[in-house]
Design an enzyme around this catalytic site. Sequence first.
Site, PDB file in Angstrom:
ATOM      1  N   TYR A 282       0.814  -1.214   0.000  1.00  0.00           N
ATOM      2  CA  TYR A 282       0.000   0.000   0.000  1.00  0.00           C
ATOM      3  C   TYR A 282       0.846   1.262   0.000  1.00  0.00           C
ATOM      4  CZ  TYR A 282      -4.343  -2.557   0.511  1.00  0.00           C
ATOM      5  OH  TYR A 282      -5.421  -3.381   0.276  1.00  0.00           O
TER       6      TYR A 282
ATOM      7  N   GLU B 259      15.894  -0.870   1.906  1.00  0.00           N
ATOM      8  CA  GLU B 259      16.092  -1.901   0.906  1.00  0.00           C
ATOM      9  C   GLU B 259      17.576  -2.235   0.772  1.00  0.00           C
ATOM     10  OE1 GLU B 259      13.644  -3.472  -0.249  1.00  0.00           O
ATOM     11  OE2 GLU B 259      11.963  -2.115   0.178  1.00  0.00           O
TER      12      GLU B 259
ATOM     13  N   ASP C 265      16.618   2.979   7.740  1.00  0.00           N
ATOM     14  CA  ASP C 265      15.739   2.353   8.723  1.00  0.00           C
ATOM     15  C   ASP C 265      14.832   3.435   9.304  1.00  0.00           C
ATOM     16  OD1 ASP C 265      14.484   1.066  10.795  1.00  0.00           O
ATOM     17  OD2 ASP C 265      16.316   0.593  11.900  1.00  0.00           O
TER      18      ASP C 265
ATOM     19  N   TYR D 215      -5.522 -13.074  12.805  1.00  0.00           N
ATOM     20  CA  TYR D 215      -5.206 -11.691  12.459  1.00  0.00           C
ATOM     21  C   TYR D 215      -5.826 -10.719  13.458  1.00  0.00           C
ATOM     22  CZ  TYR D 215      -3.809  -7.710   9.708  1.00  0.00           C
ATOM     23  OH  TYR D 215      -3.204  -6.551   9.321  1.00  0.00           O
TER      24      TYR D 215
END
Length: 400
Positions: free
Chosen positions: A54, A76, A112, A238
Site C-alpha cells: 500500500y 532496501e 531504517d 489476524y
Amino acid sequence: MSLRPIEPKQRGFLIVNSHPEGAAQTVRRTWEAIPARTDGRRPVALVLGHSAGYGLAALLAGLRRHGIRGVGVAYETPDTGRRTASAGWYRTAAAARLAAEAGHDIRFVNADAFSAEAKAEVADLLERHYGPVDHLVYSLAAPRRTDPATGETHHSVIKPLGAAYEAPALDFSGAVPAVSRHRIEAGTEDETRATVGVMGGDDWALWVRELAARRLLAQGFTTVALTYVGSEVTAPVYRHGTIGAAKAHLEQTARDLDASPLLKEKDGRAFTVVAGAAVTQASSAIPSIALYTAFLRTVLGERGFRSTAEQACALWDQLEGRTPLVLDEEGRIRLDGWELDARVQDRVRELWADPERGLEASRPGADWFMGQVKGLYGWGVGDVAYGRPVETDVPWPTRP
C-alpha cells in the site's frame, strides 16, 4: 556493472531474488492504471514504506493523480554480486524514473525509518527542499524494530491470542497448490507486547513529533496509517491475534494524535485507513491469508477485486477533499467495503467451511495469487525477456 542471467529462487511463498526489469514493469503497469489528474495544488507528502504494498500504491497514486512533492522512505538492500537487490530497491528506481519523466519532484531515502537518524535525515531534506508537510502516509511493515529511546529490539510474531489455532493455508511446494494445516500456538504477553512495539503506533507518533519539533507540519496537516480488519474467517490469526493487538494500538494512536495539541494548533487530523485485502510481501507471510485471498478473488472476479492502486486513488481523493471522507463509527477511513460486503463474505465462508473442496472451486484464484506474489519480485511478468542477461546493479535514485 553486473550484467548476468538470473532465475527465480523460490521456497513456497519465499522468493529470495528479484528481477529488475520485471519489477520495473510491475511498477509501470500500476502507474499506467492510475488515472492521471494533477490539476490544482501539489501537496508536500512524506510516504513511509514507499517501496511495497500500500505504501507503493500511495506513492504512485499521489504522484500521478495529485502531483505530490516530497520524500519516500524505505529500507532496501542493493545488489551484492551474489544476490540481486531487493525487489523494493528495483521498484524504487522504477518509480523514480516514472516520476522524473512526468516532471514530479520526489526524493527517496534508503534508511531504517524506525531510527532517530532516519527521522533527522528526512527532516533535514524536507527543510532544504520542500518545507512543511501536508500529508504523512505511514505504511511501514517490518519483522523487528529497535526502540530508539530504550535500545530494546522488538520482534513481531503472528499468533492467535488465548488459545492455539489450526489454520488452513495454501501450500505451493507441490506441482499444484494444495491446502495444508498450520497449528499456531497462542502468543504470550511478552510476544504480544513485542508485536505492538513493532507494528503499533509508537513509531508513527515519533515521526509526527519529529516533524512538529522541526516546524514541518503544514496548516491542515493530515496523517494516516494503514491498517486492516478483514473477514471473520481470518480473525483468529489476524484481528484477534498479536497483529490485531498491534492494530488496536495503532488505532488508539490515531485518536491520541488527532486530539493532541500538536495537531490541533495546525487544524490537523490523524486517521487509520482500513484497506481491503491485497497480495503484498507482508500479507503473503500470514498463515491462512493466502487461501482467504484466493477465495475472495474467486468470488469477486477480476473486476470486483480492488487493487491497491484503486484503493490508494480513493484514499488520496478523500485526503485532498475531492470526495467526502468515508468514516466508520470509530473514525477510521474505510476502503474495504467491497471486501466485506455481506454477500461476498457469505460465499467466502461457504468455501472456507471445506477448504479442500473450496480450493478445487478456486484454482484460478490460487494460481492468480501465486502469480501476484511472483510479480511482486518481478517474476512472471509477461513481456519481460527472462532468458537474457540483465543489469542487476541498479543505482538508488538520487537528485542533483
